[in-house]
Design a protein around this motif. Structure first.
Motif, PDB file in Angstrom:
ATOM      1  N   ARG A 170      68.887  30.661 -35.706  1.00 28.63           N
ATOM      2  CA  ARG A 170      67.459  30.469 -35.963  1.00 28.63           C
ATOM      3  C   ARG A 170      66.709  31.747 -35.601  1.00 28.63           C
ATOM      4  N   ARG A 171      65.809  32.117 -36.495  1.00 23.09           N
ATOM      5  CA  ARG A 171      64.988  33.306 -36.268  1.00 23.09           C
ATOM      6  C   ARG A 171      63.673  33.121 -37.005  1.00 23.09           C
ATOM      7  N   ALA A 172      62.584  33.310 -36.327  1.00 24.93           N
ATOM      8  CA  ALA A 172      61.269  33.252 -36.966  1.00 24.93           C
ATOM      9  C   ALA A 172      60.867  34.665 -37.374  1.00 24.93           C
ATOM     10  N   PHE A 173      60.198  34.773 -38.491  1.00 18.88           N
ATOM     11  CA  PHE A 173      59.664  36.065 -38.915  1.00 18.88           C
ATOM     12  C   PHE A 173      58.403  35.827 -39.731  1.00 18.88           C
ATOM     13  N   THR A 174      57.605  36.849 -39.864  1.00 16.52           N
ATOM     14  CA  THR A 174      56.357  36.751 -40.602  1.00 16.52           C
ATOM     15  C   THR A 174      56.551  37.267 -42.008  1.00 16.52           C
ATOM     16  N   ASN A 175      56.112  36.498 -42.960  1.00 14.78           N
ATOM     17  CA  ASN A 175      56.138  36.911 -44.361  1.00 14.78           C
ATOM     18  C   ASN A 175      54.760  37.474 -44.692  1.00 14.78           C
ATOM     19  N   ASP A 176      54.680  38.778 -44.918  1.00 18.31           N
ATOM     20  CA  ASP A 176      53.384  39.393 -45.188  1.00 18.31           C
ATOM     21  C   ASP A 176      53.122  39.589 -46.680  1.00 18.31           C
ATOM     22  N   ARG A 177      53.867  38.893 -47.507  1.00 18.06           N
ATOM     23  CA  ARG A 177      53.652  38.950 -48.952  1.00 18.06           C
ATOM     24  C   ARG A 177      52.433  38.115 -49.341  1.00 18.06           C
ATOM     25  N   ALA A 178      51.812  38.507 -50.420  1.00 23.04           N
ATOM     26  CA  ALA A 178      50.691  37.732 -50.957  1.00 23.04           C
ATOM     27  C   ALA A 178      51.231  36.440 -51.563  1.00 23.04           C
ATOM     28  N   PRO A 179      50.435  35.379 -51.569  1.00 17.35           N
ATOM     29  CA  PRO A 179      50.879  34.129 -52.197  1.00 17.35           C
ATOM     30  C   PRO A 179      51.358  34.379 -53.627  1.00 17.35           C
ATOM     31  N   GLY A 180      52.494  33.799 -53.961  1.00 13.96           N
ATOM     32  CA  GLY A 180      53.057  33.969 -55.296  1.00 13.96           C
ATOM     33  C   GLY A 180      54.036  35.114 -55.421  1.00 13.96           C
ATOM     34  N   GLU A 181      54.049  36.047 -54.466  1.00 10.72           N
ATOM     35  CA  GLU A 181      55.018  37.144 -54.501  1.00 10.72           C
ATOM     36  C   GLU A 181      56.370  36.649 -53.997  1.00 10.72           C
ATOM     37  N   ARG A 182      57.428  37.133 -54.619  1.00 11.49           N
ATOM     38  CA  ARG A 182      58.782  36.729 -54.236  1.00 11.49           C
ATOM     39  C   ARG A 182      59.221  37.388 -52.945  1.00 11.49           C
ATOM     40  N   VAL A 183      59.986  36.633 -52.183  1.00  9.78           N
ATOM     41  CA  VAL A 183      60.671  37.142 -50.999  1.00  9.78           C
ATOM     42  C   VAL A 183      62.140  36.812 -51.184  1.00  9.78           C
ATOM     43  N   ILE A 184      62.979  37.796 -51.075  1.00  9.45           N
ATOM     44  CA  ILE A 184      64.419  37.589 -51.218  1.00  9.45           C
ATOM     45  C   ILE A 184      65.057  37.746 -49.850  1.00  9.45           C
ATOM     46  N   LEU A 185      65.787  36.722 -49.429  1.00 11.84           N
ATOM     47  CA  LEU A 185      66.548  36.790 -48.187  1.00 11.84           C
ATOM     48  C   LEU A 185      68.006  36.979 -48.549  1.00 11.84           C
ATOM     49  N   HIS A 186      68.633  37.964 -47.947  1.00  8.92           N
ATOM     50  CA  HIS A 186      70.042  38.231 -48.203  1.00  8.92           C
ATOM     51  C   HIS A 186      70.816  37.949 -46.924  1.00  8.92           C
ATOM     52  N   PHE A 187      71.744  37.000 -46.984  1.00 11.45           N
ATOM     53  CA  PHE A 187      72.609  36.683 -45.854  1.00 11.45           C
ATOM     54  C   PHE A 187      73.980  37.263 -46.168  1.00 11.45           C
ATOM     55  N   GLY A 188      74.315  38.341 -45.496  1.00 14.53           N
ATOM     56  CA  GLY A 188      75.514  39.085 -45.843  1.00 14.53           C
ATOM     57  C   GLY A 188      76.814  38.549 -45.296  1.00 14.53           C
ATOM     58  N   ALA A 189      76.807  37.549 -44.447  1.00 15.65           N
ATOM     59  CA  ALA A 189      78.059  37.107 -43.843  1.00 15.65           C
ATOM     60  C   ALA A 189      78.230  35.590 -43.871  1.00 15.65           C
ATOM     61  N   VAL A 190      77.651  34.940 -44.834  1.00 15.20           N
ATOM     62  CA  VAL A 190      77.853  33.499 -44.968  1.00 15.20           C
ATOM     63  C   VAL A 190      79.211  33.292 -45.608  1.00 15.20           C
ATOM     64  N   ASP A 191      80.128  32.626 -44.900  1.00 14.55           N
ATOM     65  CA  ASP A 191      81.497  32.461 -45.404  1.00 14.55           C
ATOM     66  C   ASP A 191      81.634  31.366 -46.452  1.00 14.55           C
ATOM     67  N   HIS A 192      80.866  30.301 -46.308  1.00 15.11           N
ATOM     68  CA  HIS A 192      81.087  29.168 -47.196  1.00 15.11           C
ATOM     69  C   HIS A 192      79.782  28.563 -47.695  1.00 15.11           C
ATOM     70  N   GLU A 193      78.932  28.124 -46.807  1.00 12.83           N
ATOM     71  CA  GLU A 193      77.705  27.431 -47.184  1.00 12.83           C
ATOM     72  C   GLU A 193      76.621  27.756 -46.170  1.00 12.83           C
ATOM     73  N   ALA A 194      75.398  27.866 -46.640  1.00 15.49           N
ATOM     74  CA  ALA A 194      74.250  28.060 -45.754  1.00 15.49           C
ATOM     75  C   ALA A 194      73.134  27.143 -46.189  1.00 15.49           C
ATOM     76  N   ARG A 195      72.502  26.511 -45.234  1.00 14.07           N
ATOM     77  CA  ARG A 195      71.290  25.739 -45.489  1.00 14.07           C
ATOM     78  C   ARG A 195      70.170  26.470 -44.767  1.00 14.07           C
ATOM     79  N   VAL A 196      69.121  26.769 -45.498  1.00 13.03           N
ATOM     80  CA  VAL A 196      68.041  27.595 -44.950  1.00 13.03           C
ATOM     81  C   VAL A 196      66.737  26.807 -44.995  1.00 13.03           C
ATOM     82  N   TRP A 197      66.038  26.734 -43.842  1.00 11.59           N
ATOM     83  CA  TRP A 197      64.735  26.106 -43.791  1.00 11.59           C
ATOM     84  C   TRP A 197      63.689  27.140 -43.477  1.00 11.59           C
TER      85      TRP A 197
END
Length: 107
Positions: free
Chosen positions: A80-107
């Protein structure tokens, strides 16, 4: 936020430099879930209290550099890690998880 013009060559894939990017490496909350309680354990639900351990990302829990340094294998790991998204509403944010071996659930 790191801008391409401020780079010192530390971008993880220099051939794919993006105009702006943020590394989420560093300390994360962490816990093991070998009982596979992740679907039923309300303590771990998004927004629940903190996880009991800390881990240094991007290192695996088996690694000494992670701060955990315990041999696996593991059924389920919680990060778990909190971070601030400073993008304007409607702008895309891409999260890249480089070491997920099988499955990831992201909230």
């Amino acid at each position: 936020m790191i801008r391409a013009s401020e780079q010192d060559g530390s971008y993880p894939r220099p051939q794919l430099v993006r105009e702006e990017w943020t590394s989420l490496d560093g300390e994360w909350e962490f816990d093991f879930d070998d009982a596979l309680a992740w679907d039923t354990d309300d303590r771990r639900a998004p927004g629940a209290g903190p996880l009991p351990r800390r881990i240094q990302v991007p290192f695996a829990p088996e690694s000494e550099l992670s701060g955990i340094h315990l041999p696996g294998p593991y059924s389920v790991l919680w990060y778990r890690r909190a971070f601030t998204n400073d993008r304007a509403p409607g702008e895309r944010v891409i999260l890249h998880f480089g070491a997920v071996d099988h499955e990831a659930r992201v909230w």
